[in-house]
Write an enzyme that holds these catalytic residues in place. Structure first.
Site, PDB file in Angstrom:
ATOM      1  N   ASP A  62       0.721  -2.218   1.823  1.00  0.00           N
ATOM      2  CA  ASP A  62       0.226  -1.635   0.572  1.00  0.00           C
ATOM      3  C   ASP A  62       1.210  -0.685  -0.109  1.00  0.00           C
ATOM      4  O   ASP A  62       1.118  -0.435  -1.301  1.00  0.00           O
ATOM      5  CB  ASP A  62      -1.111  -0.897   0.822  1.00  0.00           C
ATOM      6  CG  ASP A  62      -1.022   0.102   1.972  1.00  0.00           C
ATOM      7  OD1 ASP A  62       0.076   0.294   2.515  1.00  0.00           O
ATOM      8  OD2 ASP A  62      -2.059   0.694   2.331  1.00  0.00           O
ATOM      9  N   HIS A  63       2.177  -0.174   0.635  1.00  0.00           N
ATOM     10  CA  HIS A  63       3.104   0.807   0.059  1.00  0.00           C
ATOM     11  C   HIS A  63       4.333   0.146  -0.563  1.00  0.00           C
ATOM     12  O   HIS A  63       4.640   0.350  -1.727  1.00  0.00           O
ATOM     13  CB  HIS A  63       3.587   1.780   1.141  1.00  0.00           C
ATOM     14  CG  HIS A  63       2.596   2.825   1.534  1.00  0.00           C
ATOM     15  ND1 HIS A  63       1.407   2.532   2.136  1.00  0.00           N
ATOM     16  CD2 HIS A  63       2.632   4.168   1.422  1.00  0.00           C
ATOM     17  CE1 HIS A  63       0.746   3.659   2.384  1.00  0.00           C
ATOM     18  NE2 HIS A  63       1.473   4.670   1.942  1.00  0.00           N
ATOM     19  N   ASP A 117      -1.020   7.018   8.841  1.00  0.00           N
ATOM     20  CA  ASP A 117      -1.019   7.463   7.462  1.00  0.00           C
ATOM     21  C   ASP A 117      -1.933   8.679   7.398  1.00  0.00           C
ATOM     22  O   ASP A 117      -3.007   8.684   8.001  1.00  0.00           O
ATOM     23  CB  ASP A 117      -1.543   6.364   6.534  1.00  0.00           C
ATOM     24  CG  ASP A 117      -1.296   6.734   5.081  1.00  0.00           C
ATOM     25  OD1 ASP A 117      -0.302   6.261   4.504  1.00  0.00           O
ATOM     26  OD2 ASP A 117      -2.086   7.541   4.533  1.00  0.00           O
ATOM     27  N   ARG A 377      -1.968  13.816  -4.242  1.00  0.00           N
ATOM     28  CA  ARG A 377      -0.785  14.671  -4.045  1.00  0.00           C
ATOM     29  C   ARG A 377       0.007  14.780  -5.336  1.00  0.00           C
ATOM     30  O   ARG A 377       0.183  13.782  -6.035  1.00  0.00           O
ATOM     31  CB  ARG A 377       0.124  14.087  -2.958  1.00  0.00           C
ATOM     32  CG  ARG A 377      -0.522  14.181  -1.617  1.00  0.00           C
ATOM     33  CD  ARG A 377       0.418  13.857  -0.472  1.00  0.00           C
ATOM     34  NE  ARG A 377      -0.295  14.172   0.745  1.00  0.00           N
ATOM     35  CZ  ARG A 377      -0.309  13.425   1.839  1.00  0.00           C
ATOM     36  NH1 ARG A 377       0.395  12.327   1.890  1.00  0.00           N
ATOM     37  NH2 ARG A 377      -0.996  13.802   2.884  1.00  0.00           N
ATOM     38  N   SER A 535       2.393  14.044   4.247  1.00  0.00           N
ATOM     39  CA  SER A 535       2.273  12.719   4.852  1.00  0.00           C
ATOM     40  C   SER A 535       2.467  12.744   6.359  1.00  0.00           C
ATOM     41  O   SER A 535       2.937  13.729   6.938  1.00  0.00           O
ATOM     42  CB  SER A 535       3.301  11.782   4.233  1.00  0.00           C
ATOM     43  OG  SER A 535       4.525  11.903   4.931  1.00  0.00           O
ATOM     44  N   ARG A 537       4.507  10.601   7.726  1.00  0.00           N
ATOM     45  CA  ARG A 537       5.722   9.809   7.967  1.00  0.00           C
ATOM     46  C   ARG A 537       6.571  10.433   9.071  1.00  0.00           C
ATOM     47  O   ARG A 537       7.103  11.526   8.939  1.00  0.00           O
ATOM     48  CB  ARG A 537       6.522   9.606   6.669  1.00  0.00           C
ATOM     49  CG  ARG A 537       7.117  10.823   6.036  1.00  0.00           C
ATOM     50  CD  ARG A 537       7.682  10.509   4.648  1.00  0.00           C
ATOM     51  NE  ARG A 537       6.591  10.251   3.728  1.00  0.00           N
ATOM     52  CZ  ARG A 537       6.587  10.634   2.448  1.00  0.00           C
ATOM     53  NH1 ARG A 537       7.612  11.253   1.918  1.00  0.00           N
ATOM     54  NH2 ARG A 537       5.553  10.380   1.681  1.00  0.00           N
TER      55      ARG A 537
END
Ligand code: MIC
Ligand code: SF4
Length: 644
Positions: A62-63, A117, A377, A535, A537
């Site tokens: 999706d990213h 995520d 965000r 995030s 990440r």
């Protein structure tokens, strides 16, 4: 017991559920998305497990949806082949944003989920304990390992009254952010309770649990009640419903009360989700872009509301408006209901179901432009335009701004003859799982397809006897992982290539950082409060590790980033005396001697050779975390434990 305690107790494998103590919980479900997933699966592969050991694991794409070159498409194929080999569901590109699709098709009240995520807590909207974590933690969960965390405090958020016209779930969470700030949720789970919950639509609940991530909270949860049941019925999954709620005499570590009757439309100003004011207080400011979408607000309710307003109105000529359906299901449902036609006729730009502009994948605003987004965000530069002024608001407020061309309280739409209409979720959705590939039976011949952009996983090393080097960078409060390692269409395609992506560490703060770090053979970073917010990440830890960062010394950490640093063998240190932050400067040469012994005691002594001074820091590592640091990261630790 409150609901959080009940679910955690059902899943507890180690520790005591006392706030501040380390607990381990069994994980029922996992999710990954493509930007964090490739690394998570490389780590899973390195563990040598033949098949996922959860009840259900889903890999989403999706990213990284823009296919400017081969990298993203290669990653999609890699992920699909991984899912086929290891027994995961694979949600194909176009099926939608992981948090939207997961709530629709997979979330189950009372279960636990770990996702790579930070907005994984979204599924708390239907009574799950869903937690965001780094990819490596998710890989361990897929391999059947528990998830370890410090038992958070449980905050009871008592909702009283009823939302007024044009006010929605987004305004509730923005009000909580206004009060608690982006660090107010650290070490806490927000459990919603009170009579106001009953009337709250599931779409509103998901918006609230989603954006609980912006509080820094571990997760957020709603009871599973009649509305949850209706939602699951509309998804043809009613059999997964169970009623879940806190006991009548349940207690909470803290209580917040919100009177929904009094709540007004709220908006977060640049550049932080907690810079919240009432919309009416800043009304009139010219707007050039409006974006409705993201995992926070891209449900049928959200798009339906925008479509309702655009039925007889058009987007103002000064505004470019984008609309992103959160999933193929939302897309199809608005198409069949006619809402899509209203959005198109009203002049909005329809984007495919994906993260899109939320993560800087296109639709960067013009220079200095004011963009009003229904997202979660608004960190500086995240939109792709450094000086853009990004505001966060409800879909109601967004569409009002789109029509008028300036910041507008949606209640003022009534002056334009638009009466309030509550758009409810439909009784039945258009169910079509054709973009979801279910787990395939085990087959040893399944081949993993790796493109040239997928580079081998760099491994952390056991710590050297002493840490010595210079402070390569000193930063201030609330540094987000978007500062540490930006996303966007240029950098995101490098998520499977650590040597390449590491060149972008701190690019927007100090473009010389990566080069300096590499030339110096590594060193240290000094930060302030809530370091690493945002995030999940893990690249924001993995890439600094690759550049040789040994320790990060700050006033306080955000939860996921601290865990990621440990996972990659970087020592997370907190000043014993916050005032010492002022005594240490970029460029100072520092040394931490006998590091292996020091991590087994409470404090670490840091000698500042440049200043001729000594300061103390705490690492706050649990015994398990200490072992991870000593093993040179979680992967080494896990492999050792498996083979032991
Ligand atoms: C985000 O909203 O910042 C992201 C992109 O979804 C991240 C994950 C990532 O960086 O891949 C998140 O929220 O964890
Ligand atoms: Fe995607 Fe934005 Fe949600 Fe992150 S916050 S998962 S980038 S939509």
């Amino acid at each position: 017991m409150n609901l959080t305690q009940k679910i955690l107790k059902d899943h507890l494998v180690s520790g005591e559920m006392v706030p501040g103590e380390e607990i381990g919980i069994r994980i029922d479900q996992t999710l990954t998305q493509d930007a964090t997933g490739t690394m998570a699966y490389l780590q899973f592969e390195a563990m040598g497990v033949l098949r996922v050991r959860t009840k259900l694991s889903v890999s989403y794409v999706d990213h990284n949806m823009l296919q400017n070159s081969f990298e993203n498409a290669d990653d999609h194929r890699f992920l699909q082949s991984i899912a086929a080999k290891y027994g995961l569901y694979f949600s194909r590109p176009g099926n939608g944003i992981c948090h939207q699709v997961h709530r629709e098709r997979f979330a189950v009240p009372g279960q636990t989920m770990l996702g790579s995520d930070s907005h994984t807590p979204t599924c708390g909207g239907l009574g799950m304990i869903a937690i965001g974590a780094g990819g490596l933690d998710v890989a361990v969960a897929m391999a059947g390992g528990p998830f370890n965390m410090i038992m958070p405090k449980v905050v009871g958020v008592k909702l009283i009254g009823k939302l007024q016209p044009w006010v929605s779930g987004k305004d509730i969470i923005l009000e909580i952010l206004r009060r608690q700030t982006v660090k107010g949720g650290v070490g806490r789970i927000f459990e919603y309770c009170g009579e106001g919950v009953e009337a709250l639509a599931v779409a509103d609940r998901f918006t609230i649990t989603n954006m609980g991530a912006e509080l820094g909270a571990t997760t957020s949860i709603f009871p599973s009640d009649a509305r949850t049941r209706e939602f699951l019925r509309a998804q043809k999954r009613e059999e997964t419903w169970t009623e879940l709620k806190a006991d009548p005499d349940a207690t909470y570590d803290e209580i917040i009360e919100i009177d929904l009757n009094q709540l007004e439309p709220m908006i977060a100003q640049p550049h932080s989700p907690d810079k919240v004011v009432k919309v009416k207080d800043i009304a009139g400011k010219p707007v050039v872009q409006v974006c409705i979408g993201s995992c926070t607000n891209s449900s049928f309710h959200d798009l339906g509301t925008a479509a309702y307003v655009l039925h007889d109105h058009t987007v103002n000529p000064s505004v470019s408006m984008t609309v992103t359906p959160g999933s193929a299901q939302v897309f199809e449902t608005i198409a069949r209901s006619g809402a899509l036609a209203d959005l198109i006729r009203g002049g909005s730009r329809i984007l495919e179901s994906a993260c899109g502009p939320c993560i800087g994948m296109g639709q960067a605003p013009p220079t200095g432009g004011v963009s009003i987004r229904s997202f979660n965000r608004n960190f500086e530069g995240r939109s792709g335009t450094m000086d853009a002024q990004v505001y966060l608001a409800s879909p109601e407020t967004c569409v009002a701004c789109a029509v008028t061309g300036c910041i507008t309280d949606p209640r003022d739409l009534e002056k334009m003859g638009i009466d309030y209409k509550k758009i409810d979720e439909p009784d039945a959705y258009s169910i079509n799982d054709s973009l979801i590939i279910p787990p395939l039976p085990p087959n040893n011949d399944t081949e993993i397809i790796r493109g040239p952009n997928i580079k081998p996983l760099p491994l952390a090393h056991e710590p050297a006897a002493s840490f010595e080097g210079s402070v390569l960078l000193k930063v201030g409060d609330n540094i987000s992982t978007d500062h540490i390692l930006p996303a966007g269409s240029k950098i995101l395609p490098l998520r499977s290539n650590i040597p390449a992506i590491s060149q972008y560490v701190y690019e927007r703060v100090d473009p010389t950082f990566a080069k300096r770090a590499q030339e110096a053979g590594g060193g240290f970073i000094v930060g302030a409060a809530n370091y690493g917010q945002g995030s999940s990440r893990e690249h924001a830890a993995l890439a600094p590790m690759y550049l040789g960062i040994k320790a990060v010394l700050v006033k306080s950490f955000a939860r996921i980033h601290r865990a990621n640093l440990i996972n990659f063998g970087i020592l997370p240190l907190v000043f014993v005396h916050e005032s010492d932050y002022d005594s240490i400067d970029q460029g100072d040469e520092i040394v931490m001697e006998n590091i292996r012994e020091q991590v087994t005691s409470d404090t670490i002594t840091i000698k500042n050779k440049t200043k001729g001074s000594t300061i103390q820091a705490k690492h706050n590592l649990t015994p398990r975390e200490t072992q991870i640091i000593l093993a040179g990261g979680l992967l080494n630790y896990t492999v050792k434990h498996h083979s032991a």
